[in-house]
Design an enzyme around this catalytic site. Structure first.
Site, PDB file in Angstrom:
ATOM      1  N   LYS A 146      -5.564   5.539  -5.808  1.00  0.00           N
ATOM      2  CA  LYS A 146      -5.097   5.618  -4.428  1.00  0.00           C
ATOM      3  C   LYS A 146      -4.623   7.037  -4.110  1.00  0.00           C
ATOM      4  CE  LYS A 146      -1.081   3.875  -3.502  1.00  0.00           C
ATOM      5  NZ  LYS A 146       0.079   2.983  -3.364  1.00  0.00           N
ATOM      6  N   LYS A 206       5.650   1.914 -10.613  1.00  0.00           N
ATOM      7  CA  LYS A 206       6.628   2.975 -10.382  1.00  0.00           C
ATOM      8  C   LYS A 206       7.638   3.117 -11.515  1.00  0.00           C
ATOM      9  CE  LYS A 206       6.523   3.569  -5.407  1.00  0.00           C
ATOM     10  NZ  LYS A 206       7.331   3.693  -4.179  1.00  0.00           N
ATOM     11  N   LYS A 213       1.403  10.507  -2.970  1.00  0.00           N
ATOM     12  CA  LYS A 213       2.169  11.746  -3.077  1.00  0.00           C
ATOM     13  C   LYS A 213       2.570  12.023  -4.522  1.00  0.00           C
ATOM     14  CE  LYS A 213       6.948  10.278  -2.196  1.00  0.00           C
ATOM     15  NZ  LYS A 213       7.079   9.633  -3.469  1.00  0.00           N
TER      16      LYS A 213
HETATM   17  P1  TYM Z   1       5.270   4.233   2.093  1.00  0.00           P
HETATM   18  O1  TYM Z   1       6.279   5.162   2.637  1.00  0.00           O
HETATM   19  O2  TYM Z   1       4.891   4.330   0.661  1.00  0.00           O
HETATM   20  O3  TYM Z   1       3.926   4.346   2.904  1.00  0.00           O
HETATM   21  C1  TYM Z   1       3.933   4.277   4.325  1.00  0.00           C
HETATM   22  C2  TYM Z   1       2.696   3.560   4.839  1.00  0.00           C
HETATM   23  O4  TYM Z   1       1.512   4.252   4.410  1.00  0.00           O
HETATM   24  C3  TYM Z   1       0.618   3.325   3.803  1.00  0.00           C
HETATM   25  N1  TYM Z   1      -0.152   4.032   2.758  1.00  0.00           N
HETATM   26  C4  TYM Z   1      -1.486   4.064   2.704  1.00  0.00           C
HETATM   27  N2  TYM Z   1      -2.429   3.534   3.510  1.00  0.00           N
HETATM   28  C5  TYM Z   1      -3.720   3.762   3.183  1.00  0.00           C
HETATM   29  N3  TYM Z   1      -4.101   4.497   2.107  1.00  0.00           N
HETATM   30  C6  TYM Z   1      -3.190   5.040   1.266  1.00  0.00           C
HETATM   31  N4  TYM Z   1      -3.574   5.766   0.213  1.00  0.00           N
HETATM   32  C7  TYM Z   1      -1.805   4.831   1.558  1.00  0.00           C
HETATM   33  N5  TYM Z   1      -0.656   5.232   0.961  1.00  0.00           N
HETATM   34  C8  TYM Z   1       0.349   4.734   1.707  1.00  0.00           C
HETATM   35  C9  TYM Z   1       1.517   2.253   3.225  1.00  0.00           C
HETATM   36  O5  TYM Z   1       0.816   1.047   3.000  1.00  0.00           O
HETATM   37  C10 TYM Z   1       2.573   2.123   4.302  1.00  0.00           C
HETATM   38  O6  TYM Z   1       2.122   1.277   5.343  1.00  0.00           O
HETATM   39  N6  TYM Z   1       7.519  -0.122   1.350  1.00  0.00           N
HETATM   40  C11 TYM Z   1       6.968   0.715   2.399  1.00  0.00           C
HETATM   41  C12 TYM Z   1       8.007   1.176   3.406  1.00  0.00           C
HETATM   42  C13 TYM Z   1       8.730   0.059   4.048  1.00  0.00           C
HETATM   43  C14 TYM Z   1       8.209  -0.899   4.958  1.00  0.00           C
HETATM   44  C15 TYM Z   1       9.290  -1.753   5.291  1.00  0.00           C
HETATM   45  C16 TYM Z   1       6.964  -1.095   5.532  1.00  0.00           C
HETATM   46  C17 TYM Z   1      10.041  -0.259   3.857  1.00  0.00           C
HETATM   47  N7  TYM Z   1      10.390  -1.340   4.610  1.00  0.00           N
HETATM   48  C18 TYM Z   1       9.121  -2.812   6.191  1.00  0.00           C
HETATM   49  C19 TYM Z   1       6.795  -2.169   6.414  1.00  0.00           C
HETATM   50  C20 TYM Z   1       7.868  -3.008   6.748  1.00  0.00           C
HETATM   51  C21 TYM Z   1       6.379   1.926   1.714  1.00  0.00           C
HETATM   52  O7  TYM Z   1       6.589   2.168   0.579  1.00  0.00           O
HETATM   53  O8  TYM Z   1       5.663   2.756   2.488  1.00  0.00           O
END
Ligand code: TYM
Length: 334
Positions: free
Chosen positions: A196, A112, A199
């Site tokens: 992957k 990132k 967005k």
């Molecule tokens: P975020 O907002 O990027 O993504 C949310 C969830 O979607 C999953 N995900 C995917 N799963 C499968 N294929 C993909 N291409 C894909 N892209 C995204 C992510 O693995 C995630 O589960 N850091 C986290 C947010 C967060 C969090 C937490 C999660 C903050 N605090 C505590 C769990 C526990 C994140 O960036 O998610």
């Protein structure tokens, strides 16, 4: 006691990867007997620039996605991260537990921050420490996430173990288990089976957005990349056919089947036969979710009620934990 927790960033534009890797899994876990905490990570979102006049709407949109995917606010606690102050307080203490060397190894920061690391926010660097606070504040035992969050969950366990050890409080924080389950834990781009679905991909054709209409979804699947072959036999290794492997995984996850069941059904058929079936399945699975999201977004008062009561219920759990941590650390109190 078991406790399930997860979060999604309030940075807008949910896609099929978020739906299959996260939202659909949360709904499946809601009736597993353990309490569920699902939050909108707005504090994580601002590690990169967010327009202040849009952030609250983006937060409501994620809340709408939770509700539209089938989460019931009577069963699950749904709340905005920034509305529970304890997240920030525990994150600071964990900043003093985590080591620079641990954060230096985080691959998501490297991706990132790009070529100009010195221009990234400090928040982007310490992002996984806030994530550890999110999880441990509720003493969560299970964290359903996509594959890309695995390293952050390992860091969370390291922070929990070091805190318990340094302060001589064995077992105070449980070491949470990541739940990375189902056929679609890493949904790939529709244009490139090595990347992957995300967005931040400049090509909108690479992803299915939860705001796409039926025509857009069908068009993106029709134009998705495949290869010169046909649908594989069940025993075929797909390592050199990542695009095909991805479409099969998507079909499996949408239809609640295993990849094996899907390959058995389509083996030997051309993509001209498979793609329309996949498009139909995607449209029929996503249409009710997107329609309900749209309905909820037109009634922000309903979403706000859910978020407000969720924040109150979350704080009831989180505040005593952070108070106990402050006592353990030795902070002054009257
Ligand atoms: P975020 O907002 O990027 O993504 C949310 C969830 O979607 C999953 N995900 C995917 N799963 C499968 N294929 C993909 N291409 C894909 N892209 C995204 C992510 O693995 C995630 O589960 N850091 C986290 C947010 C967060 C969090 C937490 C999660 C903050 N605090 C505590 C769990 C526990 C994140 O960036 O998610």
């Amino acid at each position: 006691p078991r406790r399930i927790l997860s979060g999604i960033q309030a940075s807008g534009a949910l896609h099929l990867g978020n739906y299959l890797g996260a939202l659909k899994r949360f709904t499946a876990l809601q009736d597993s007997g353990a309490p569920c905490f699902l939050f909108v990570a707005d504090m994580h979102a601002i590690t990169v620039w967010q327009e202040p006049e849009k952030l609250a709407a983006q937060t409501r949109e994620i809340a709408a996605a939770y509700l539209a995917s089938g989460l019931d606010p009577a069963k699950s606690v749904i709340f905005p991260q920034s509305a529970v102050r304890a997240h920030a307080e525990l994150a600071w203490i964990f900043n003093c537990v985590a080591r620079l060397g641990w954060l230096d190894r985080m691959t998501q920061f490297k991706e990132k921050s790009g070529k100009h690391k010195e221009r990234a926010s400090v928040g982007l660097y310490t992002y996984p420490v806030l994530q550890a606070a999110d999880i441990l504040l509720y003493k969560a035992t299970e964290v359903p996430v996509g594959e890309d969050q695995k390293q952050h969950l390992e860091l969370t366990r390291d922070i929990a173990a070091k805190f318990n050890n340094d302060f001589g409080v064995p077992g105070f924080f449980p070491l949470p288990d990541p739940l990375i389950q189902g056929p679609a834990t890493r949904v790939m781009s529709l244009r490139d089976g090595q990347a992957k679905m995300s967005k931040s991909d400049p090509s909108d054709m690479s992803r299915i957005n939860l705001t796409d209409d039926a025509d857009a979804i069908a068009g993106k699947i029709r134009k998705s990349k495949t290869d010169m072959g046909v649908m594989p036999a069940p025993d075929e290794a797909l390592d050199d056919r990542p695009e095909v492997k991805n479409l099969i995984a998507i079909y499996a996850a949408l239809s609640d089947q295993s990849r094996e069941q899907v390959t058995a059904e389509f083996a030997g058929q051309g993509f001209g036969a498979f793609k329309p079936k996949l498009a139909e399945l995607a449209v029929s699975s996503l249409a009710p979710v997107t329609a309900e999201m749209r309905r909820l977004m037109n009634d922000p008062a309903e979403i706000d009620r859910v978020l407000k009561s969720g924040a109150e219920r979350a704080a009831e759990i989180a505040d005593p934990v952070v108070d106990e941590v402050k006592r353990i650390v030795g902070f002054w109190r009257a």
